[in-house]
Structures are given as structure tokens and as C-alpha cells.
Design an enzyme around this catalytic site. Structure first.
Site, PDB file in Angstrom:
ATOM      1  N   ASP A 399       0.819  -1.226   0.000  1.00 52.25           N
ATOM      2  CA  ASP A 399       0.000   0.000   0.000  1.00 52.25           C
ATOM      3  C   ASP A 399       0.846   1.267   0.000  1.00 52.25           C
ATOM      4  O   ASP A 399       0.483   2.257  -0.639  1.00 52.25           O
ATOM      5  CB  ASP A 399      -0.906   0.043   1.246  1.00 52.25           C
ATOM      6  CG  ASP A 399      -1.920  -1.083   1.241  1.00 52.25           C
ATOM      7  OD1 ASP A 399      -2.158  -1.667   0.168  1.00 52.25           O
ATOM      8  OD2 ASP A 399      -2.479  -1.376   2.325  1.00 52.25           O
TER       9      ASP A 399
HETATM   10  P1  NAP Z   1       0.853  -3.977   3.134  1.00 52.53           P
HETATM   11  O1  NAP Z   1       0.228  -3.028   2.191  1.00 52.53           O
HETATM   12  O2  NAP Z   1       0.004  -4.592   4.153  1.00 52.53           O
HETATM   13  O3  NAP Z   1       1.536  -5.120   2.226  1.00 52.53           O
HETATM   14  C1  NAP Z   1       2.385  -6.051   2.781  1.00 52.53           C
HETATM   15  C2  NAP Z   1       2.800  -7.010   1.697  1.00 52.53           C
HETATM   16  O4  NAP Z   1       3.778  -7.859   2.245  1.00 52.53           O
HETATM   17  C3  NAP Z   1       1.671  -7.876   1.194  1.00 52.53           C
HETATM   18  O5  NAP Z   1       1.236  -7.456  -0.088  1.00 52.53           O
HETATM   19  C4  NAP Z   1       2.254  -9.290   1.185  1.00 52.53           C
HETATM   20  O6  NAP Z   1       2.152  -9.832  -0.133  1.00 52.53           O
HETATM   21  C5  NAP Z   1       3.727  -9.072   1.535  1.00 52.53           C
HETATM   22  N1  NAP Z   1       4.251 -10.133   2.379  1.00 52.53           N
HETATM   23  C6  NAP Z   1       3.682 -10.718   3.440  1.00 52.53           C
HETATM   24  N2  NAP Z   1       4.478 -11.662   3.947  1.00 52.53           N
HETATM   25  C7  NAP Z   1       5.586 -11.670   3.189  1.00 52.53           C
HETATM   26  C8  NAP Z   1       6.785 -12.426   3.216  1.00 52.53           C
HETATM   27  N3  NAP Z   1       7.010 -13.383   4.122  1.00 52.53           N
HETATM   28  N4  NAP Z   1       7.726 -12.166   2.274  1.00 52.53           N
HETATM   29  C9  NAP Z   1       7.508 -11.223   1.337  1.00 52.53           C
HETATM   30  N5  NAP Z   1       6.406 -10.476   1.271  1.00 52.53           N
HETATM   31  C10 NAP Z   1       5.449 -10.698   2.197  1.00 52.53           C
HETATM   32  O7  NAP Z   1       2.090  -3.331   3.882  1.00 52.53           O
HETATM   33  P2  NAP Z   1       2.705  -1.862   3.811  1.00 52.53           P
HETATM   34  O8  NAP Z   1       3.021  -1.478   2.405  1.00 52.53           O
HETATM   35  O9  NAP Z   1       3.790  -1.858   4.835  1.00 52.53           O
HETATM   36  O10 NAP Z   1       1.528  -0.924   4.255  1.00 52.53           O
HETATM   37  C11 NAP Z   1       1.036  -0.903   5.581  1.00 52.53           C
HETATM   38  C12 NAP Z   1      -0.462  -0.865   5.559  1.00 52.53           C
HETATM   39  O11 NAP Z   1      -0.937  -1.079   6.884  1.00 52.53           O
HETATM   40  C13 NAP Z   1      -1.003   0.480   5.089  1.00 52.53           C
HETATM   41  O12 NAP Z   1      -2.189   0.307   4.374  1.00 52.53           O
HETATM   42  C14 NAP Z   1      -1.283   1.191   6.409  1.00 52.53           C
HETATM   43  O13 NAP Z   1      -2.271   2.192   6.279  1.00 52.53           O
HETATM   44  C15 NAP Z   1      -1.763   0.025   7.257  1.00 52.53           C
HETATM   45  N6  NAP Z   1      -1.641   0.284   8.698  1.00 52.53           N
HETATM   46  C16 NAP Z   1      -0.445   0.607   9.232  1.00 52.53           C
HETATM   47  C17 NAP Z   1      -0.343   0.913  10.578  1.00 52.53           C
HETATM   48  C18 NAP Z   1       0.968   1.320  11.189  1.00 52.53           C
HETATM   49  O14 NAP Z   1       0.954   1.844  12.288  1.00 52.53           O
HETATM   50  N7  NAP Z   1       2.101   1.089  10.547  1.00 52.53           N
HETATM   51  C19 NAP Z   1      -1.467   0.812  11.377  1.00 52.53           C
HETATM   52  C20 NAP Z   1      -2.680   0.425  10.814  1.00 52.53           C
HETATM   53  C21 NAP Z   1      -2.741   0.161   9.466  1.00 52.53           C
HETATM   54  P3  NAP Z   1       2.209 -11.424  -0.356  1.00 52.53           P
HETATM   55  O15 NAP Z   1       1.143 -11.994   0.507  1.00 52.53           O
HETATM   56  O16 NAP Z   1       1.984 -11.574  -1.808  1.00 52.53           O
HETATM   57  O17 NAP Z   1       3.565 -11.868   0.048  1.00 52.53           O
END
Ligand code: NAP
Length: 477
Positions: A399
Site C-alpha cells: 500500500d
Molecule cells: P501492506 O500493504 O500490508 O503489504 C504487505 C505485503 O507484504 C503484502 O502485499 C504481502 O504480499 C507481503 N508479504 C507478506 N508476507 C511476506 C513475506 N514473508 N515475504 C515477502 N512479502 C510478504 O504493507 P505496507 O506497504 O507496509 O503498508 C502498511 C499498511 O498497513 C497500510 O495500508 C497502512 O495504512 C496500514 N496500517 C499501518 C499501521 C501502522 O501503524 N504502521 C497501522 C494500521 C494500518 P504477499 O502476501 O503476496 O507476500
């Protein structure tokens, strides 16, 4: 104790509490950057130690002190064990449970303070009645809410939003009972039953208000509950006439509120949307493990190819995300950083404020792997750099690099600030499949001509790249 001695002891206790407050404020200040965060922690620990010593003096080393010592010892033992044993990925739930304990403790202290006056017989002073009753309801909401947050994050119960018809009405009625109870206690009307009714309603409200919130939104909720606990602690300070509780509670309350608002801003979502939007209930649009998904074509690459390209890249920006945390790839990433740096590449890490699942998630993991702090760049500082870099290496992030946030006004993440990885000359993405991330939406970045997809576990993949770089790619510089 003679009056003069008692007055001077109280003066020293007040001074000690003041020093504690200053330590906490400085501690927070130093926790601002990873470089000084440990020092900030140490100052805060020093402040807490001073506060405990002052409390011991205040209790005149009496029997109460020994009871307090047993509590401090047991709490410290559990805290030290938990902090050492917890996995980095389980940190949000540990914060949740610790926060719940804080809220519960504040509620219990306030309840004891109120009930020891025997309110069924004696009138309770207005200020004590108000602060105790408010503390009890806010602390109780924080207590049970944090327990539900913990259970969701620990996957003891489903992380999906649990919704049912009339949910908001039930919550509103419970809130009404709690507020009515506080008013009755404050006005000395049926204090004991009113107090217990408010307490019970708040305990249930804490559960019901967190149930409809998706597991991935929990960090925002924990931060909000954290501000509740701070507020409850500050109110307890008023009830007990304890300045250090007022100061530390206010600090926790204010920082929890600020963090909640900042996380909402970084996700481009209002706190109301997090609370009532049941975000995790969104339908996900997963593609196949490889090949095409949506309208575009995906270019899959291999370890050999990307190792060679990385070996020739003069500058690389690594974009870590939640997948790096899941895979625990940070140590392998450190090895990659070392090997590329030895070869003369300029390697930096782009940190999105909400990458991962808790604030500072990426900073903590990269610091654990001893990646130099000055290589960690904040979003606003690194974004202008992307058009100038050879490779943006996206590791388990989705994301936070999705161009839909900028280009698609109808996207659920429209307006969310992103890392501009798509502007780099070449983009490499390591993830296991075409599955979406937290927001449950497809990512156009994966279909760009300049993007190479590397399907696999982040840790294993980075390890293979390092091995390849060390073994077969000839040293250049
Ligand atoms: P993300 O959008 O959740 O994407 C994480 C990606 O990691 C997934 O597409 C997944 O794809 C991949 N993944 C999972 N396990 C893996 C592994 N073992 N090896 C390789 N890839 C792996 O993560 P992000 O880009 O860090 O974004 C964070 C999201 O969380 C945002 O939407 C944010 O708004 C939300 N959020 C964050 C917080 C905070 O405090 N940081 C709090 C609430 C919400 P695959 O399954 O294809 O591997």
C-alpha cells in the site's frame, strides 16, 4: 513525625516528583529519533526510579510500602520477561496488554479511593467524586478495549471486524449509562449503585467498541486507548493529589492523541473512519501467484538477474514494508546493505510513517539489524530522490508504494501519501504472490514496464541475492 519534618519531607517528595516529570518530558523528547531513543528510555527509567523512591518515603517505609514493593517486583518481573521474550512482530499486542493494565490499574485505584469513603453513608466531596468516577469509566473502557485488541492481534479471536445490526445504538446506550452514572456519583445520588452501573457499562462498552474494528487497524485503536489510559492516570492524580501522576498521565494522554491523529493523517483516514468504518471487512482482490492480474502484465525476474542489476546500480533505495516484518528479513537486508555498500553503491532506506502494522515498525526492525540511522530517510526527504535512483527495491511493501493513492480518486487509499518508488529507473518488488496488502487493493506498480517482480519469501529471497552477489557477480569498484 514533627510538623516541620513532615513539611520538609513533603517538599523533597514534591521536588522528586518534579524531577520525575522533567525526566519523562526529556525522555519523550529523546525518543524522537532512533539515534537518541535508547537514551530517552534510560532517562525515563531514571525518572520512574526517582518516583518510586519518593513514594517509598511518602509511605514512611510502612507496611503499605512492602505491599507496594511486592507489586512493583511482580510487575517488573513480568515486564522484563515480556520485553525480552516478545517477538518484534508481536510488539503491538504487548503494547495493548500493557496499556490495558494501566487503564485497569487507574480504574481500580480510583474505585478504591471513592469506595473507602463509604459513600452509602457519607457524602463524597465533589472533586473526588467526579475524578474517581471519570477515571473508573475511562480506565475500564481502556482495560477491556485493550484486551480485545490484544486477542485480535494475537489471533486468539478473529481479526476481522465483528459487526451486528444496532451496534452503534447499543454502544450509545452504554455510553449514556456510564455518563449518567458519573453525574449521579458527582451529585451524591445513590453513589454506590450508580458507580457500579457506570463501571459495568464501561467495561462492556470497551469490548463492544473494539469488536467492529479490523485487526490491522488495531495500532490506531491501541494508540487511542493509550490516550484514554493517560487521561485516566491524570484524573487519578487529581483524585489522589499526586502531581507526578497528573504530569505523566497528561503526557501519555497527549502523545497517544497526537499519535492517533498522525497515523490517521498518514493513512489519509479520519479517526471516525477507523472507529466506525470496519475497514478490514473490505473485499480483497487477490490475483494469482504469478502472471497477469487486472489489466496489465507482470514481469517476473530471477535472483541472478536482479543480483546483476543491483551490482551495477550506483544508488539504491530500499522500501521495506509489512512483509519484511513478517519474514523477519531485516538481518538479511543488513547483509545486502553491507555487500552493496562494499561495492560502492549508495544504499538508503525509505521509511513510510505507516509501513508495517505499528508506528515506527520499520525503524525498530532496521535498528535491530544495526542499519546505520543516517541511512533511514523519512518520506518527505526521500521522495524527491526517487527519479534519480537506479533501483527502488520494494521488500514486502504494498500500500505504501501504490500509485493509486495519487492517481485514482476512487481508490480506498486515495490521497494517502506514498513513497514514490514508481519514479525510480527500475523497480524491484519482493513479495510472495500478487495478493494485496492491508487495504485489499491491486497495485499498479506491479504492472509497470520498469517493474520486476520477485515472488518469494522476503528473507529467503534477499539471502539468495546476497549469496549471488558474493559468489558470482564480479567486484566492480
Ligand atoms: P501492506 O500493504 O500490508 O503489504 C504487505 C505485503 O507484504 C503484502 O502485499 C504481502 O504480499 C507481503 N508479504 C507478506 N508476507 C511476506 C513475506 N514473508 N515475504 C515477502 N512479502 C510478504 O504493507 P505496507 O506497504 O507496509 O503498508 C502498511 C499498511 O498497513 C497500510 O495500508 C497502512 O495504512 C496500514 N496500517 C499501518 C499501521 C501502522 O501503524 N504502521 C497501522 C494500521 C494500518 P504477499 O502476501 O503476496 O507476500
Amino acid at each position: 513525625m514533627p510538623q516541620a519534618t513532615a513539611a520538609s519531607t513533603q517538599l523533597w517528595i514534591d521536588v522528586a516528583y518534579l524531577i520525575t516529570g522533567v525526566c519523562f518530558i526529556m525522555g519523550l523528547r529523546y525518543m524522537n529519533t532512533p539515534k537518541t531513543a535508547r537514551f530517552g528510555n534510560s532517562i525515563s527509567i531514571a525518572g520512574m526510579t526517582i518516583a518510586l523512591a519518593a513514594t517509598a518515603v511518602q509511605l514512611h517505609w510502612s507496611q503499605q510500602w512492602w505491599i507496594a514493593l511486592i507489586g512493583v517486583g511482580a510487575g517488573a518481573a513480568v515486564g522484563i520477561y515480556a520485553a525480552r521474550a516478545v517477538k518484534m512482530t508481536a510488539m503491538p499486542q504487548m503494547v495493548a496488554i500493557f496499556n490495558g493494565c494501566g487503564g485497569g490499574a487507574a480504574a481500580m485505584v480510583a474505585s478504591a479511593e471513592l469506595l473507602k469513603l463509604d459513600p452509602a453513608v457519607h457524602a463524597v466531596p465533589f472533586d473526588l467524586a467526579l475524578t474517581s468516577a471519570l477515571t473508573a469509566i475511562i480506565g475500564s473502557i481502556s482495560f477491556t478495549g485493550s484486551i480485545i485488541a490484544f486477542l485480535k492481534l494475537q489471533e486468539v479471536m478473529t481479526g476481522r471486524p465483528i459487526t451486528y445490526p444496532g451496534q452503534q445504538v447499543v454502544n450509545a446506550l452504554l455510553a449514556l449509562v456510564a455518563v449518567a452514572g458519573v453525574v449521579m456519583v458527582t451529585l451524591n445520588i445513590d453513589v454506590v449503585p450508580a458507580f457500579f452501573a457506570a463501571l459495568g457499562a464501561s467495561l462492556v462498552l470497551g469490548v463492544l467498541f473494539v469488536l467492529p474494528i479490523g485487526g490491522a487497524d488495531m495500532p490506531v485503536i491501541i494508540s487511542l486507548l493509550n490516550s484514554f489510559t493517560g487521561l485516566a492516570a491524570a484524573l487519578t492524580g487529581f483524585a489522589l493529589g499526586n502531581n507526578v501522576l497528573i504530569i505523566s498521565g497528561a503526557l501519555v494522554g497527549a502523545s497517544g492523541t497526537l499519535l492517533t491523529l498522525m497515523m490517521g493523517k498518514a493513512m489519509n483516514r479520519s479517526v471516525a473512519n477507523v472507529l466506525f468504518g470496519a475497514f478490514g471487512a473490505l473485499k480483497t482482490t487477490a490475483g494469482g501467484p504469478t502472471g497477469t492480474s487486472g489489466s496489465g502484465v507482470v514481469r517476473e525476474s530471477s535472483v541472478d538477474d536482479v543480483a546483476t542489476m543491483l551490482a551495477y546500480a550506483r544508488n539504491v533505495i530500499v522500501v521495506p514494508g509489512y512483509g519484511m516484518a513478517v519474514a523477519q528479513a531485516q538481518h538479511k537486508l543488513r547483509e545486502l546493505y553491507d555487500v552493496l555498500t562494499r561495492r560502492g553503491s549508495d544504499v538508503r532506506f525509505a521509511i513510510h510513517p505507516v509501513a508495517g502494522r505499528m508506528p515506527g515498525h520499520m525503524n525498530v526492525l532496521l535498528a535491530e539489524a544495526d542499519i546505520p540511522y543516517d541511512r533511514l530517510m523519512e518520506m518527505d526527504d526521500i521522495n524527491p530522490e526517487f527519479p534519480r535512483v537506479d533501483v527502488a527495491l520494494v521488500i514486502g511493501a504494498n500500500d505504501v508504494v501504490n500509485p493509486a493513492a495519487r492517481n485514482d480518486r476512487n481508490s480506498p487509499i486515495a490521497g494517502m501519501p506514498i513513497l514514490n518508488a514508481c519514479d525510480a529507473h527500475t523497480v524491484m518488488v519482493i513479495k510472495r504472490s500478487m495478493s494485496p496488502g492491508f487495504a485489499g487493493i491491486d497495485n499498479d506498480l506491479y504492472y509497470m514496464d520498469k517493474t520486476l517482480m520477485l515472488f518469494g519469501d522476503a528473507k529467503a529471497f534477499v539471502a539468495s541475492i546476497v549469496k549471488e552477489l558474493n559468489a558470482s557477480v564480479p567486484a566492480l569498484r
